[in-house]
Motif scaffolding. Structure first.
Motif, PDB file in Angstrom:
ATOM      1  N   VAL A   1       0.868  -1.168   0.000  1.00 49.23           N
ATOM      2  CA  VAL A   1       0.000   0.000   0.000  1.00 49.23           C
ATOM      3  C   VAL A   1       0.910   1.225   0.000  1.00 49.23           C
ATOM      4  O   VAL A   1       1.703   1.413   0.920  1.00 49.23           O
ATOM      5  CB  VAL A   1      -0.925   0.021   1.236  1.00 49.23           C
ATOM      6  N   LEU A   2       0.825   2.038  -1.048  1.00 49.82           N
ATOM      7  CA  LEU A   2       1.616   3.258  -1.136  1.00 49.82           C
ATOM      8  C   LEU A   2       0.753   4.434  -0.705  1.00 49.82           C
ATOM      9  O   LEU A   2      -0.402   4.554  -1.130  1.00 49.82           O
ATOM     10  CB  LEU A   2       2.111   3.507  -2.566  1.00 49.82           C
ATOM     11  N   TYR A   3       1.304   5.295   0.141  1.00 50.45           N
ATOM     12  CA  TYR A   3       0.549   6.470   0.561  1.00 50.45           C
ATOM     13  C   TYR A   3       1.473   7.681   0.656  1.00 50.45           C
ATOM     14  O   TYR A   3       2.686   7.562   0.832  1.00 50.45           O
ATOM     15  CB  TYR A   3      -0.152   6.234   1.907  1.00 50.45           C
ATOM     16  N   ALA A   4       0.885   8.853   0.489  1.00 52.03           N
ATOM     17  CA  ALA A   4       1.628  10.109   0.516  1.00 52.03           C
ATOM     18  C   ALA A   4       1.701  10.622   1.943  1.00 52.03           C
ATOM     19  O   ALA A   4       0.672  10.890   2.575  1.00 52.03           O
ATOM     20  CB  ALA A   4       0.963  11.133  -0.383  1.00 52.03           C
ATOM     21  N   ASP A   5       2.929  10.762   2.452  1.00 50.92           N
ATOM     22  CA  ASP A   5       3.167  11.346   3.768  1.00 50.92           C
ATOM     23  C   ASP A   5       3.521  12.814   3.568  1.00 50.92           C
ATOM     24  O   ASP A   5       3.498  13.330   2.449  1.00 50.92           O
ATOM     25  CB  ASP A   5       4.294  10.590   4.479  1.00 50.92           C
ATOM     26  N   ILE A   6       3.915  13.504   4.616  1.00 49.33           N
ATOM     27  CA  ILE A   6       4.158  14.938   4.528  1.00 49.33           C
ATOM     28  C   ILE A   6       5.275  15.293   3.552  1.00 49.33           C
ATOM     29  O   ILE A   6       5.196  16.279   2.826  1.00 49.33           O
ATOM     30  CB  ILE A   6       4.475  15.513   5.932  1.00 49.33           C
ATOM     31  N   ASP A   7       6.325  14.486   3.486  1.00 51.78           N
ATOM     32  CA  ASP A   7       7.451  14.809   2.604  1.00 51.78           C
ATOM     33  C   ASP A   7       7.978  13.591   1.873  1.00 51.78           C
ATOM     34  O   ASP A   7       9.110  13.573   1.412  1.00 51.78           O
ATOM     35  CB  ASP A   7       8.590  15.450   3.404  1.00 51.78           C
ATOM     36  N   SER A   8       7.170  12.547   1.772  1.00 47.07           N
ATOM     37  CA  SER A   8       7.635  11.315   1.135  1.00 47.07           C
ATOM     38  C   SER A   8       6.447  10.470   0.707  1.00 47.07           C
ATOM     39  O   SER A   8       5.302  10.740   1.077  1.00 47.07           O
ATOM     40  CB  SER A   8       8.530  10.509   2.091  1.00 47.07           C
ATOM     41  N   ILE A   9       6.733   9.458  -0.105  1.00 46.34           N
ATOM     42  CA  ILE A   9       5.762   8.416  -0.429  1.00 46.34           C
ATOM     43  C   ILE A   9       6.278   7.135   0.185  1.00 46.34           C
ATOM     44  O   ILE A   9       7.415   6.726  -0.079  1.00 46.34           O
ATOM     45  CB  ILE A   9       5.599   8.267  -1.952  1.00 46.34           C
ATOM     46  N   ARG A  10       5.459   6.505   1.000  1.00 54.90           N
ATOM     47  CA  ARG A  10       5.912   5.361   1.785  1.00 54.90           C
ATOM     48  C   ARG A  10       5.138   4.116   1.386  1.00 54.90           C
ATOM     49  O   ARG A  10       4.019   4.187   0.869  1.00 54.90           O
ATOM     50  CB  ARG A  10       5.765   5.641   3.277  1.00 54.90           C
TER      51      ARG A  10
END
Length: 888
Positions: free
Chosen positions: A355-364
Motif C-alpha cells: 500500500v503506497l501512501y503520501a506522507d508529509i514529505d515522502s511516499i511510503r
C-alpha cells in the motif's frame, strides 16, 4: 626585388584547417586531463556538514593540510570511501539519502546512491564485496546497497534503538555498530545480519565513534557522555581504557566520529570545533586541526588508505554468484538476497504487494499486515510534497501530484531512483492523478485551472516521460479533487468538492459524454472503482458511500465511526478499502461492505493520496493498447470497445495526416483522387479548391476511418476543367485544415495522370559530444574541398552551359534543388504548402523549385510525361509566375 604574392589556393586552406583541427584536439585533451587530480596514498576524510575535506598529515611536522579543494555538499554526517575507485560516500541528512562523489574529478559529481531514508547517520564501504552499509536512527535499521544504488535492502530491521556508527571487516564478513538508545551498547553481526552478538553493554552511555584495527584485531570507540576512548578485542574481550579527556578551557568534550590512522586515533569534537588526536597507546590527547569556520561543525571522519583494498570475501568473485545482493559471512561464505520490493528465492521477482501512501514529505510503502507503528513502512520517494498518488506497473514508476509546486512527478518503484518532473503545469494546482495502464495515458485534475488533463506517457525500467498533453474537460468544474479511470469500459470518474456542485461525474475518457452520477454530497474527496461499484469519501460528512457505476442504488457504508475523522483518499483491493484520514495521522482499513474498520497503520503526519500495488492489478487491454490504437499522439478508449484520437496541445504540426492527390483525365472527364492516411487523426471533411477558391466539399464519416496504414480515398470528378492550381484540404471538426496538398493542372492530354503528395513525418536529432568541435572542423574541411572542386567545374563549363528557365507557383521561402532526370523533382528542405514546377521545354527536362516554406519533406513529384510550360499570360490568379535562377 620583391616577388608578387600568389593567391591562396584550396590546398593552402585545407592545410590550415587540418592544422587548426590538430591544435584544437591537443587543447581538448589537455583540458580533459586538467579535470582530474592526483591524490596522496593516505589522508583523512572529514565532513563538516556543508563540505568534505581531505586532510593529509605532514610526516615531519605532523601538521595537517588540505589534500584537495573541499567538496561542497549539504549536511553531510557520516563518511566512508572506496579507495579502489577513489569515491567518497556520505550520509546526507538534508536529502535523507546516501550520496557519493568522485575524489579525483575537479567538478562536482555528487549522485544519490540510496534515497528515501529518514535520518541516515553513518556509512561504511565493503571494498571486498562492493557494497555500502549504513545506519538510520529514525527508522532504527541497518541497510545495505550496491555501490550504484540499484539494489538495496535492510540487513537488520529489529532490536535497534538509535544505531549510530558502523564499521566493517570485509574479509571476515562481519559488521560492527554502536547504539546509544535506552540500552546503549556495541554489537556485531555477519554482514547478512545473522550471528548477532552484543560486545559491550556496561559502563557505556553515548557510544558515538567506532573504528577497527584489523592488524591487531581490536576495535575502539569514543563515548560522548563519559569523554573516554576505550578498546576491546574484536570478540568483545580484553577491554581497556585509552584515556579520559577534558577540554583545556571548557573542560567538556563532545567526541562524535572516530578514525584510526597510522597508529593514532583521530576524532571529531563538537566542543573543540576540530580534530583531536591520541596515540593508541597514549593517554595524552591534543587538538591537531580545527574547522576553517566556526559555523561549520566537524562531523564524520575516516582514514583513507589506498592500500586497504587487498582482501577478498565470499562476494568478491562475480558477486558471489548472486543475482542482486551478496552478503558476506565469515570463512568466505555468502548469502544471496533480493532488493526490497522483490521476493527472495531462487530468482528475484518484483513483489508488487504494498500500500503506497503520501506522507508529509515522502511516499511510503506498507505491507498488508496491520501494524500500528510507522516504522514498519519504508520510504519509496523522499524530498517530495505529494498529494495524489498512482502507480504505473508497465513503466515501473510511482507517479504523484504536487499541489504546492504545480508539478506531476515520477520515480522508479520500489527504490525511488531517477525522480523526474513529468509535467510542470506552470501555475496550476494538480491534486490527483490516475494512470490508464491500457492506453498509457496519465490523467490529472487541476484545481486552479479547473480542468482535467490527459497526457500520453512512455518509458520503462523505472523511467517515464510524457509525450503529449491535452485538457479534455475545461468547463463546469468547481474544485476537482480526485479522479479514477476504467479503461476497459472507456469511462473516467471524478469528484467535485465545490459547494455549488458537491458531486461525482463521469465521461468518456476523451471528455465527451459527461454525466452527473452522484449529487448532494458533503465535500467528496475521493472516488474509487471495484467490482462494478463506485466508492467515495465525504470529508465533512465523515462518510464512505457506494453506488452502481451509473449512480443508481446509492447507500452509506460507514458513517460517524469514532475512527473515521475527515476521510480523505481511498484505495480498494481484494475485498478491502484503505482510507487516509485528514483528522488523524493514520491509515484505516475496512471491508468493502463497510465492516471491520480498524486502525491499519500510524503515519508520521496527515497522509493524503493512497494506492494499492499488487501483481494482479493493471492487466487487460483495449483498442488503444496495440500501436496506440493507430493514433499518432493521443488515443482515448470510449465505451463499446471504441477509440478516438486527438492531438496534444500545440502539437498539431506533428499530428498531420499524409495526403496524396492524383489528377487523371479520361476523355472529357477529370478525376481528382485524394488519398488520406490519417494515422488516427480525426477529420470530418475534404475541401476541394481551385486557385484557392472552394469548388466542392466531400464529407467523410469519422467513425469508419482506417486506423493507420490503410488510406481513405476521396474522389472528385469534373466534367470540365481549366488550367489552375487544384488542392485537396483535410478539415477537422473545428473547421481547421490539418493537412493539404496541391497540384497545378495544365491542359492535359488523354489518359494523363499527375500526382503529388505530402507526408508529415520528420525527425531532426542533433547529438553534441564533448569532441563536437573537432567534427565541425572536419565537416568544414570537406565542404571547402567540395566548393573548390565545384568552382573549377563551373569555370570549365561556363562557355558551353545553357540557361534553362523554370517557373514556380506559390513561392515564399526555402530552397529546393533541381535535377535533370526525366520529369522528377527532388525536395531537399521542408515543405508546408505544396506547388509544382514545370519544365521550360519538352527537350530540357530541367526543373527549379525555390523559396518554399513549411515543415515536411515530400517525396519526388512525378509526371507521366513531359508537360508544356505554363504561359506567363495564363489567367491563374494564385500562381506567382517568375523566372528562377539558371539551372546549374
Amino acid at each position: 626585388m620583391w616577388r608578387r604574392s600568389r593567391a591562396i589556393s584550396c590546398t593552402d586552406v585545407q592545410t590550415l584547417l587540418l592544422a587548426l583541427a590538430l591544435t584544437l584536439g591537443v587543447v581538448h585533451i589537455r583540458i580533459s586531463l586538467a579535470a582530474y587530480r592526483d591524490l596522496p596514498p593516505t589522508f583523512l576524510l572529514l565532513s563538516e556538514e556543508s563540505r568534505i575535506r581531505g586532510l593529509a598529515v605532514n610526516d615531519t611536522t605532523g601538521k595537517m593540510y588540505d589534500a584537495f579543494p573541499p567538496l561542497s555538499v549539504t549536511r553531510a554526517i557520516g563518511i566512508g570511501f572506496d579507495a579502489a575507485a577513489a569515491v567518497v560516500y556520505w550520509t546526507d541528512s538534508g536529502r535523507k539519502a546516501i550520496m557519493k562523489s568522485s575524489l579525483i574529478v575537479n567538478v562536482s559529481t555528487a549522485t544519490t546512491v540510496v534515497p528515501a531514508l529518514e535520518k541516515p547517520e553513518d556509512v561504511a564501504v565493503d571494498w571486498a564485496g562492493q557494497y555500502v552499509f549504513y545506519t538510520d536512527t529514525v527508522l532504527k535499521r541497518i541497510g545495505m546497497a550496491s555501490l550504484d544504488g540499484y539494489f538495496a535492502t535492510w540487513v537488520i530491521e529489529s532490536g535497534l534503538d538509535k544505531p549510530r556508527a558502523i564499521a566493517l571487516d570485509p574479509e571476515d564478513g562481519r559488521m560492527y555498530w554502536t547504539d546509544w538508545g535506552n540500552v546503549p551498547r556495541i554489537e556485531r553481526a555477519h554482514m547478512s545480519g545473522a550471528g548477532r552478538e552484543v560486545l559491550v553493554n556496561t559502563s557505556i552511555v553515548y557510544p558515538n565513534g567506532l573504528a577497527l584495527d584489523l592488524t591487531i584485531g581490536r576495535f575502539y570507540w569514543v563515548d560522548a557522555k563519559l569523554d573516554v576512548v576505550e578498546s576491546c578485542h574484536l570478540n568483545g574481550s580484553g577491554r581497556r581504557m585509552i584515556g579520559k579527556y577534558e577540554a583545556p578551557k571548557t573542560g567538556g568534550l563532545h567526541p562524535f566520529s572516530l578514525a584510526l590512522f597510522r597508529n593514532h586515533l583521530y576524532w571529531t569534537d563538537w566542543s573543540m570545533r576540530g580534530i583531536v588526536e591520541v596515540g593508541i597507546d597514549e593517554a595524552r590527547a591534543k587538538r591537531v586541526a580545527g574547522t576553517l569556520s566556526n559555523a561549520k561543525r566537524p562531523m564524520g571522519i575516516a582514514a583513507y588508505d589506498s592500500q586497504r583494498v587487498r582482501g577478498r570475501n565470499g562476494c568478491s568473485s562475480a558477486n558471489g554468484g548472486c543475482e542482486q545482493l551478496c552478503q558476506a559471512e565469515p570463512n568466505r561464505r555468502r548469502v544471496c538476497r533480493c532488493s526490497y520490493g522483490r521476493t527472495n528465492g531462487d530468482r528475484c521477482r518484483r513483489d508488487d504487494s504494498y500500500v503506497l501512501y503520501a506522507d508529509i514529505d515522502s511516499i511510503r510503502a506498507s505491507t498488508f499486515a496491520p501494524n500500528e507503528t510507522h516504522e514498519a513502512n519504508f520510504a519509496v520517494v523522499s524530498n517530495a510534497i505529494p498529494y495524489g498518488v498512482d502507480y504505473a506497473k508497465s513503466l515501473g514508476v510511482v507517479i504523484w501530484a504536487e499541489e504546492s509546486t504545480g508539478r506531476i512527478a515520477s520515480a522508479s518503484y520500489p527504490l525511488g531512483r531517477t525522480p523526474t518532473v513529468l509535467v510542470d503545469t506552470d501555475g496550476g494546482r494538480p491534486t490527483a492523478v490516475a494512470y490508464d495502464w491500457m492506453s498509457a495515458n496519465l490523467y490529472f485534475v487541476d484545481k486552479n485551472r479547473k480542468e482535467i488533463v490527459a497526457c500520453r506517457l512512455d518509458g520503462g525500467d523505472g523511467r517515464a516521460r510524457y509525450r503529449y498533453c491535452k485538457a479534455i474537460v475545461v468547463t463546469d468544474l468547481g474544485s476537482p479533487t480526485s479522479i479514477a479511470v476504467d479503461p476497459a469500459a472507456g469511462y473516467m470518474y471524478w469528484t467535485d468538492a465545490d459547494v455549488k456542485f458537491n458531486r461525482i461525474e463521469r465521461s468518456y475518457m476523451n471528455g465527451d459524454g459527461r454525466q452527473v452520477v452522484v449529487v448532494n454530497l458533503d465535500s467528496p474527496r475521493a472516488v474509487a472503482l471495484a467490482n462494478g461499484k463506485l466508492y467515495w469519501t465525504e470529508f465533512y460528512g465523515n462518510k464512505i458511500g457506494v453506488a452502481n457505476l451509473d449512480g443508481t442504488e446509492q447507500s452509506v457504508l460507514i458513517s460517524k465511526h469514532p475512527l473515521l475523522e475527515d476521510p480523505n483518499r481511498l484505495a480498494l483491493h481484494n475485498g478491502y478499502m484503505y482510507i487516509t484520514s485528514g483528522g488523524y495521522d493514520y491509515l484505516l482499513r475496512a471491508r468493502l461492505n463497510g465492516s471491520d474498520l480498524i486502525l491499519f497503520r500510524k503515519t508520521r503526519d496527515t497522509p493524503d493520496g493512497i494506492v494499492v500495488v499488487h501483481a494482479d492489478m493493471q492487466i487487460g487491454s483495449n483498442m488503444c493498447s496495440f500501436l496506440n490504437g493507430g493514433c499518432r499522439q493521443l488515443c482515448f478508449p470510449v465505451p463499446n470497445g471504441g477509440r478516438t484520437c486527438a492531438c496534444g496541445k500545440d502539437e498539431t504540426s506533428q499530428c498531420l495526416p499524409d495526403v496524396e492527390l492524383t489528377v487523371t483525365e479520361v476523355a472529357a472527364t477529370v478525376t481528382l483522387e485524394c488519398r488520406i492516411t490519417n494515422h488516427g487523426v480525426p477529420f470530418v471533411s475534404v475541401l476541394w479548391l481551385r486557385d484557392n477558391e472552394t469548388i466542392a466539399k466531400s464529407a467523410y464519416d469519422d467513425a469508419s476511418l482506417p486506423l493507420s496504414n490503410e488510406p481513405a480515398v476521396v474522389v472528385l470528378q469534373l466534367n470540365s476543367v481549366r488550367t489552375g492550381l487544384y488542392a485537396c484540404k483535410v478539415v477537422n471538426e473545428y473547421g481547421a485544415a490539418v493537412s493539404s496538398v496541391a497540384v497545378a493542372v495544365p491542359p492535359l492530354s488523354p489518359t494523363t495522370t499527375t500526382t503529388t503528395k505530402t507526408t508529415s513525418s520528420f525527425t531532426i536529432l542533433y547529438i553534441v559530444s564533448s569532441a563536437g568541435i573537432l567534427l565541425l572542423v572536419l565537416v568544414a574541411l570537406i565542404v571547402f574541398v567540395w566548393l573548390c572542386r565545384r568552382r573549377r567545374r563551373k569555370r570549365s563549363a561556363s562557355s558551353s552551359s545553357s540557361q534553362a528557365v523554370a517557373y514556380v507557383a506559390n513561392v515564399t521561402r526555402g530552397r529546393y534543388s533541381s535535377q535533370t532526370s526525366n520529369s522528377t523533382l527532388v525536395a531537399t528542405s521542408p515543405l508546408e504548402t505544396n506547388a509544382v514546377a514545370y519544365p521550360t521545354s519538352r527537350e530540357s527536362n530541367a526543373f527549379s523549385l525555390n523559396n518554399f516554406r513549411g515543415r515536411t519533406s515530400p517525396p519526388p513529384l512525378e509526371f507521366s510525361s513531359p508537360l508544356p510550360p505554363l504561359s506567363s499570360s495564363s489567367s491563374v490568379d494564385s500562381l506567382a509566375v517568375k523566372p528562377s535562377a539558371a539551372v546549374d
